[in-house]
Every structure is written in C-alpha cells, then in structure tokens.
Enzyme design. Structure first.
Site, PDB file in Angstrom:
ATOM      1  N   ASP A  39       0.810  -1.210   0.000  1.00 23.91           N
ATOM      2  CA  ASP A  39       0.000   0.000   0.000  1.00 23.91           C
ATOM      3  C   ASP A  39       0.851   1.270   0.000  1.00 23.91           C
ATOM      4  OD1 ASP A  39      -2.387  -1.367  -0.042  1.00 23.91           O
ATOM      5  OD2 ASP A  39      -2.682  -1.303   2.128  1.00 23.91           O
ATOM      6  N   LYS A  60      -3.315   3.693  -2.863  1.00 25.48           N
ATOM      7  CA  LYS A  60      -3.970   4.897  -3.380  1.00 25.48           C
ATOM      8  C   LYS A  60      -3.026   6.077  -3.223  1.00 25.48           C
ATOM      9  CE  LYS A  60      -7.237   6.965  -0.973  1.00 25.48           C
ATOM     10  NZ  LYS A  60      -8.536   7.304  -0.342  1.00 25.48           N
ATOM     11  N   MET A 173      -8.257   8.750   9.482  1.00 24.91           N
ATOM     12  CA  MET A 173      -8.969   9.091   8.237  1.00 24.91           C
ATOM     13  C   MET A 173     -10.097  10.085   8.499  1.00 24.91           C
ATOM     14  SD  MET A 173      -9.032   5.227   6.617  1.00 24.91           S
ATOM     15  CE  MET A 173      -9.601   4.493   8.176  1.00 24.91           C
TER      16      MET A 173
END
Length: 260
Positions: A39, A60, A173
């Site tokens: 990741d 991402k 997040m």
C-alpha cells in the site's frame, strides 16, 4: 501456467511509517515472499527485505486507486495459485481499518492458506512518538480508536458517542470530517479540550499541530496539515507540554546547583 501446490497469503502489518518499527516476524515473511502487494503508506525501505519477490503497488495516491479492492482480492488469488506465497503488506496493523480480514476471507474461499502478522498500529505509535500517551493515570482511563469516514463516506456515529465520554479519542482518516468532529465535541461543552493532529507520523516528513477543540481548525490552516494524519482529542495531549516543563525545571535546578 503451472499452479502452485501450496498457495499462501500472509497479511503483514508494516508499522506506522518508521522502517525500524516493523516486527522480526514481518521481516521473515517478506524474505520468504514470492509476491508482495503493498500500500501507499508502507515505507519503501521495507521492500528491500523482499528483493527476490515480485512487487506490485496496489495502494492509493493523490486520491487515485491503483487497484480497486475487488481487483486486489483477485490478484491475491491469482498470484497465490501461480507464484506461491503472497505477502499483503499494509501500513500500521492490518486488522485496524486495514481490510486485512476481508482479504483473508476471500482467499480462504479458494483454498489458500492464510496467516497474519500483526503490526504496530499508527493509532498507538504516532501519538507516542510525540509524547502523547493514550492513557495516563488521573487523565484518561481508556481510549477510542475510530475511523473518521465510514464506507458510506459519512462520519462515524461512534464519534458522537466518544465525544460524550472522558476517554482519549483517536480518529483515523478524519481530516475531511474535522469541522463535523469539532462540532460534535463543542455540542458536549468541550471547547477547551486539547487536540493534537499529527501528519506523516514517525517519518521525517512528520508535522504536528496542537490546539483545542475551539482552535484546532485554525491550527490546521496555519500549519497546512492534511492527510495522512491522526487526530487525538483528550487531556493526555497536555503530557508533551508537561514533559517539556519538567525538563526545563530540571535544567534550571541543575544550573543553580552548578552556580553554587
């Protein structure tokens, strides 16, 4: 293409960012990997432990996904059956908002052996690196770790529940939901509750902003804080300043002794 007799998936926690904050067991898994799927928040230095393996970025960056989750699941199965041992390398701990459990369940449906290597979670290590303990006698008896954004892209209902408690609250997040988080804590009369926001924790790019529920949005703007970041709300945030004062007082007293 020849299929492997012993396909395996090991979901590995890479730790919070500092390359030295990875476990020995995780290093061994990387050294034995045939394929590594990693990741964006994984320190690239860790890939050196798997120089022999095929390395595929599946994370991402700048809001763009290299692979959707369904594609990652299929890639795990395909590579396990054709290459052998797949290591799924995830930032922090793979079972704390890491979707590691989902990937293991998917692989198991195809007869793939699965294992997990826990990692040091950013929710614990990032505050610790800034001398913010999540519990402290007399200040906090417990802590919450909450995702700021759910799979429906809304703020978690648990934030409102946490705001009512006396516990330390750690939100991952959550930067895009900061105004809503602040509003929930203000609604509980906690305008002066200390808040710390730590971006890129435990790395050389680390940035820190400290304020209160009332001031933290201004601090974020002034210090240009953004994702990836962790939000910590609670009296324990004072510890880093308390510790600094202890050092200052000790230095002053030592200086007085030397002058006598």
């Amino acid at each position: 293409m020849k299929l492997q007799n012993n396909p395996k998936l090991t979901v590995v926690g890479a730790g919070p960012g500092d390359a030295e904050l990875i476990t020995l067991k995780a290093i061994k898994a990387l050294q034995n990997a045939d394929v590594v799927l990693y990741d964006a928040l994984v320190n690239p230095e860790l890939l050196e432990y798997a120089a022999q393996a095929e390395q595929i970025f599946v994370g991402k960056r700048k809001g763009c996904y290299a692979y959707q989750q369904e594609q990652i699941n299929e890639l795990i199965v395909q590579r396990a059956h054709t290459k052998g041992h797949v290591v799924r390398l995830k930032g922090g701990d793979p079972f704390i908002f890491g979707r590691g459990a989902e990937e293991m369940e998917y692989a198991a449906q195809f007869g793939i052996e699965t294992a997990v290597v826990p990692g040091i979670s950013s929710s614990l290590a990032v505050p610790a690196y800034q001398n913010v303990p999540l519990t402290k006698r007399g200040s906090s008896e417990s802590f919450w770790v909450i995702t700021g954004t759910t799979k429906s892209h809304k703020i978690s209902d648990d934030v409102a529940l946490a705001a009512k408690s006396t516990a330390t609250v750690v939100i991952l997040m959550g930067m895009s939901k900061l105004p809503q988080i602040v509003a929930l804590f203000k609604a509980e009369g906690k305008q002066e509750l200390p808040v710390a926001i730590i971006q890129n924790g435990t790395t050389p790019q680390e940035k820190v902003g400290v304020g209160t529920v009332n001031t933290i949005e201004k601090v974020v703007t002034e210090k240009q804080l953004s994702n990836p970041a962790i939000i910590i709300l609670g009296e324990v945030v004072h510890h880093r300043e308390d510790l600094r004062k202890v050092y200052q007082q000790a230095a002053f007293e030592n200086l007085e002794l030397l002058e006598k």
